[in-house]
Design an enzyme around this catalytic site. Structure first.
Site, short mmCIF file in Angstrom:
data_model
loop_
_atom_site.label_atom_id
_atom_site.label_comp_id
_atom_site.label_asym_id
_atom_site.label_seq_id
_atom_site.Cartn_x
_atom_site.Cartn_y
_atom_site.Cartn_z
NE ARG A 25 5.98 -7.04 6.69
CZ ARG A 25 6.31 -8.07 7.43
NH1 ARG A 25 6.94 -7.87 8.58
NH2 ARG A 25 6.03 -9.29 7.08
CB THR A 77 14.00 -4.02 2.79
OG1 THR A 77 12.71 -3.40 2.63
CG2 THR A 77 14.81 -3.87 1.52
CG ASP A 130 -0.53 -10.81 3.97
OD1 ASP A 130 -1.48 -9.99 4.10
OD2 ASP A 130 0.54 -10.51 3.43
CG ASP A 171 -2.56 -11.41 0.86
OD1 ASP A 171 -2.84 -10.36 0.24
OD2 ASP A 171 -1.46 -11.98 0.76
C1 PRP Z 1 0.93 -5.91 7.28
C2 PRP Z 1 0.16 -5.47 8.49
C3 PRP Z 1 1.01 -4.34 9.02
C4 PRP Z 1 2.40 -4.80 8.69
C5 PRP Z 1 3.04 -5.30 9.95
O1 PRP Z 1 0.71 -5.07 6.22
O2 PRP Z 1 -1.15 -5.10 8.21
O3 PRP Z 1 0.73 -3.09 8.43
O4 PRP Z 1 2.29 -5.85 7.74
O5 PRP Z 1 4.35 -5.60 9.73
P1 PRP Z 1 5.55 -4.79 10.41
O6 PRP Z 1 5.20 -4.64 11.84
O7 PRP Z 1 6.74 -5.69 10.18
O8 PRP Z 1 5.69 -3.49 9.69
P2 PRP Z 1 1.32 -5.35 4.75
O9 PRP Z 1 2.64 -4.69 4.60
O10 PRP Z 1 1.27 -6.81 4.47
O11 PRP Z 1 0.33 -4.55 3.82
P3 PRP Z 1 -1.24 -4.80 3.53
O12 PRP Z 1 -1.99 -4.45 4.77
O13 PRP Z 1 -1.52 -3.85 2.42
O14 PRP Z 1 -1.43 -6.24 3.13
N1 URA Z 2 1.98 -8.80 8.33
C1 URA Z 2 0.99 -9.71 8.32
O1 URA Z 2 -0.06 -9.50 7.70
N2 URA Z 2 1.18 -10.85 9.00
C2 URA Z 2 2.30 -11.11 9.69
O2 URA Z 2 2.39 -12.19 10.30
C3 URA Z 2 3.32 -10.15 9.68
C4 URA Z 2 3.14 -9.00 8.99
#
Ligand code: PRP
Ligand code: URA
Length: 209
Positions: A104, A108, A200, A203
């Protein structure tokens, strides 16, 4: 409209509380995500098709059930979805695994796709898309778009924590997809994080920040 189900088995609720706790470290977080994923795989596989098979017990011949062997694929949304794969494979070890990389944009909140690698016959498989978090729904929607673009049509989406906003958006964009979550939380905060959520997920799984 596809199904929407909160899989609130007591074991799932208990384990989810462990990973919500900010004091839970990476090792335990990863282990417990794995355990919850196995429990969820058990629940979401309830409608897997069976067929009759003849089996000879030590006593006699009989006709009993076995899985039809319908092809299955698990598709984790990288990164955090990776944490749910092994738990799923514990129960469905013959499943193929497709990967879709998406993050994400922090400003945005829109997802950006950076990697897709699917089994060649993805269009013939029952697909379980897995990602711990369904927040705005953008990542899940884009992942399923990418899969549909490759001919896939049979989906279930599984997450650990969903926000009502994400459920609504995913149902609107892909009304054919069944959604399973371990919890439906309150709402998103202004940064797009789920409240109370678990932070997150990527993380926390991988020890980054
Ligand atoms: C997190 C999570 C989803 C997304 C959800 O990933 O694992 O993929 O956010 O958010 P959304 O429903 O608003 O799209 P992130 O973008 O943090 O990436 P990562 O898994 O690489 O940390
Ligand atoms: N992605 C995450 O990992 N946690 C949240 O709460 C939302 C998006």
């Amino acid at each position: 409209m596809g199904k929407f189900e909160v899989l609130d088995h007591p074991l799932i609720q208990h384990k989810l509380t462990i990973i919500r706790n900010r004091d839970t470290g990476t090792k335990v977080f990863r282990e417990v995500v794995n355990e919850i994923s196995t429990l969820m795989a058990y629940e979401v596989s309830r409608d897997m098709p069976l067929e009759d098979v003849e089996v000879t017990t030590p006593i006699e011949k009989t006709v009993k059930k076995q899985l039809t062997g319908k092809k299955v694929a698990i598709v984790p949304i990288i990164r955090a979805g990776l944490g749910m794969v092994d738990g799923f494979l514990n129960l469905i070890p013959a499943a193929k695994v497709g990967h879709i990389g998406m993050y994400r944009d922090e400003k945005t909140l829109k997802p950006v796709e950076y990697f897709v690698k699917m089994p060649a016959d993805i269009d013939q498989r029952q697909i379980f898309v897995v990602d711990p978090m369904l927040a705005t729904g953008g990542s899940a929607i884009m992942a399923i778009d990418a899969l549909k673009h490759r001919g896939a049509h049979n989906f279930k989406f599984m997450c650990l924590v969903a926000a009502p906003e994400g459920v609504k958006a995913l149902q609107k964009a892909h009304p054919d997809v069944d959604i399973y979550t371990a919890a439906l939380d309150e709402k998103l905060n202004k940064d797009g994080y789920i409240m109370p959520g678990l932070g997150d997920a990527g993380d926390r799984l991988f020890g980054t920040k």
